[in-house]
Design an enzyme around this catalytic site. Structure first.
Site, PDB file in Angstrom:
ATOM      1  N   ASN A   9       0.872  -1.177   0.000  1.00 14.74           N
ATOM      2  CA  ASN A   9       0.000   0.000   0.000  1.00 14.74           C
ATOM      3  C   ASN A   9       0.904   1.221   0.000  1.00 14.74           C
ATOM      4  OD1 ASN A   9      -1.771   2.053   0.483  1.00 14.74           O
ATOM      5  ND2 ASN A   9      -2.425   1.347   2.525  1.00 14.74           N
ATOM      6  N   LYS A  11       0.119   4.223  -0.281  1.00 15.08           N
ATOM      7  CA  LYS A  11      -0.549   5.395   0.333  1.00 15.08           C
ATOM      8  C   LYS A  11      -0.319   6.635  -0.542  1.00 15.08           C
ATOM      9  CE  LYS A  11      -0.156   3.123   4.762  1.00 15.08           C
ATOM     10  NZ  LYS A  11      -0.078   3.208   6.206  1.00 15.08           N
ATOM     11  N   HIS A  95      -9.472   1.036   5.010  1.00 18.27           N
ATOM     12  CA  HIS A  95      -8.189   1.221   5.700  1.00 18.27           C
ATOM     13  C   HIS A  95      -8.400   2.147   6.902  1.00 18.27           C
ATOM     14  CE1 HIS A  95      -4.090   2.399   6.565  1.00 18.27           C
ATOM     15  NE2 HIS A  95      -3.718   1.318   5.911  1.00 18.27           N
ATOM     16  N   GLU A  97      -6.761   4.529   8.001  1.00 18.72           N
ATOM     17  CA  GLU A  97      -6.564   5.963   7.733  1.00 18.72           C
ATOM     18  C   GLU A  97      -7.827   6.567   7.132  1.00 18.72           C
ATOM     19  OE1 GLU A  97      -2.901   5.334   5.613  1.00 18.72           O
ATOM     20  OE2 GLU A  97      -1.976   4.778   7.530  1.00 18.72           O
ATOM     21  N   GLU A 167      -5.074  -4.959  10.598  1.00 20.77           N
ATOM     22  CA  GLU A 167      -4.062  -3.927  10.786  1.00 20.77           C
ATOM     23  C   GLU A 167      -4.340  -3.180  12.090  1.00 20.77           C
ATOM     24  OE1 GLU A 167      -2.209  -2.743   6.741  1.00 20.77           O
ATOM     25  OE2 GLU A 167      -3.862  -1.398   7.150  1.00 20.77           O
ATOM     26  N   GLY A 173       2.785   2.336  10.760  1.00 20.37           N
ATOM     27  CA  GLY A 173       3.726   3.441  10.604  1.00 20.37           C
ATOM     28  C   GLY A 173       4.455   3.810  11.880  1.00 20.37           C
ATOM     29  N   SER A 213       3.718  -2.078  10.245  1.00 16.86           N
ATOM     30  CA  SER A 213       5.175  -2.111  10.439  1.00 16.86           C
ATOM     31  C   SER A 213       5.801  -3.453  10.078  1.00 16.86           C
ATOM     32  CB  SER A 213       5.541  -1.706  11.877  1.00 16.86           C
ATOM     33  OG  SER A 213       5.109  -0.381  12.132  1.00 16.86           O
TER      34      SER A 213
HETATM   35  P1  13P Z   1       3.229   0.416   7.612  1.00 21.45           P
HETATM   36  O1  13P Z   1       3.762  -0.875   7.031  1.00 21.45           O
HETATM   37  O2  13P Z   1       3.951   1.635   7.121  1.00 21.45           O
HETATM   38  O3  13P Z   1       3.120   0.345   9.103  1.00 21.45           O
HETATM   39  O4  13P Z   1       1.718   0.586   7.062  1.00 21.45           O
HETATM   40  C1  13P Z   1       0.852  -0.473   7.173  1.00 21.45           C
HETATM   41  C2  13P Z   1      -0.390  -0.157   6.432  1.00 21.45           C
HETATM   42  O5  13P Z   1      -1.163   0.708   6.826  1.00 21.45           O
HETATM   43  C3  13P Z   1      -0.654  -0.893   5.187  1.00 21.45           C
HETATM   44  O6  13P Z   1      -1.950  -0.661   4.739  1.00 21.45           O
END
Ligand code: 13P
Length: 253
Positions: A9, A11, A95, A97, A167, A173, A213
């Site tokens: 992803n 983003k 997601h 976010e 997740e 992150g 992560s």
């Molecule tokens: P990270 O791997 O940067 O923690 O992000 C995970 C994520 O949100 C994948 O959708």
């Protein structure tokens, strides 16, 4: 036997030149990694260019979001048919976010999931608790309510097209991953929900990715858990080597 599925992803990162170069690098090397399915999910404006860079490779293309309506006056939105038209097979939905920053609800996610499946896309549906919910021991309750809400009213056939991504919000992150035991517990709970709601065949088929992560250092221990069938990778998917290393560790560890 569920095949491992590693998706990146990206983003809201990368401009065209870097996005295409990353896709080319992933496509070139992914073919040498057997027994693993791959996808990358670039920003929507680069889906077309990235899709072309992936052509002929085993790496699938995914979008990061879509709207549930088929067409019309929905300024700024994209339909499932548009995503298919530029070569997508997957779309990430729900997601954290989008849930937490953009206010998406389980109902919104559920509408999108149904529209994606009806159009022929495989949705990667994200669920996950916040740190406060984990500390209050509400993880199972929250995951169960997101499972029931976001995946409501799907037939057995529909459900088999879904990929679930667990997740934990506190692991995204942050460099702080769920331990393999913490992740496996939630994955096993999700598998049980699939069994209760559908049947063993569905529970045995649906792939459940872990995200938060994930990197080459923790991939082997997470992905060797019996109910963890892959990873949804953020930061480490922005370089071809670190992204592919996750798959290599997973199959060799
Ligand atoms: P990270 O791997 O940067 O923690 O992000 C995970 C994520 O949100 C994948 O959708």
């Amino acid at each position: 036997m569920r095949r491992l599925f590693i998706a990146g992803n990206w983003k809201m990162n990368l401009l065209r030149e870097d996005a295409v170069a990353l896709a080319e690098a992933v496509a070139a090397k992914a073919d040498t990694v057997g027994m693993v399915d791959f996808a990358v999910c670039p920003p929507s404006v680069y889906l077309d260019a990235v899709g072309q860079a992936l052509r002929g490779s085993k790496v699938g293309l995914g979008a990061q979001n879509m709207y549930h309506e088929a067409k019309g006056a929905f300024t700024g939105e994209l339909s499932a048919a548009m995503l298919l038209d530029v070569g997508c097979q997957y779309v990430i939905l729900g997601h954290s976010e989008r849930r937490h920053i953009l206010g998406e609800t389980d109902l919104d996610v559920n509408r999108k999931v149904k529209a994606a499946i009806a159009a022929g896309l495989s949705p990667i549906v994200c669920v996950g608790e916040t740190l406060a919910q984990r500390e209050a021991e509400e993880t199972l309750q929250l995951i169960s309510s997101q499972f029931r809400g976001s995946l409501a009213d799907l037939t057995e056939d529909d459900m088999q097209k879904v990929v679930i991504a667990y997740e934990p919000v506190w692991a995204i992150g942050t460099g702080r991953t769920a331990s393999p035991e913490q992740a496996e517990q939630v994955h096993a709970d999700l598998r049980q929900m699939l069994k209760d709601q559908y049947n063993t065949a569905v529970a045995d088929t649906v792939r459940i990715q872990y995200g938060g992560s994930v990197n080459e250092g923790n991939a082997a221990s997470l992905l060797s858990q019996p109910n963890i069938d892959g990873a949804l990778v953020g930061g480490a998917s922005l370089k071809a080597d670190s992204f592919l290393a996750i798959a290599i560790k997973a199959i060799s560890g």
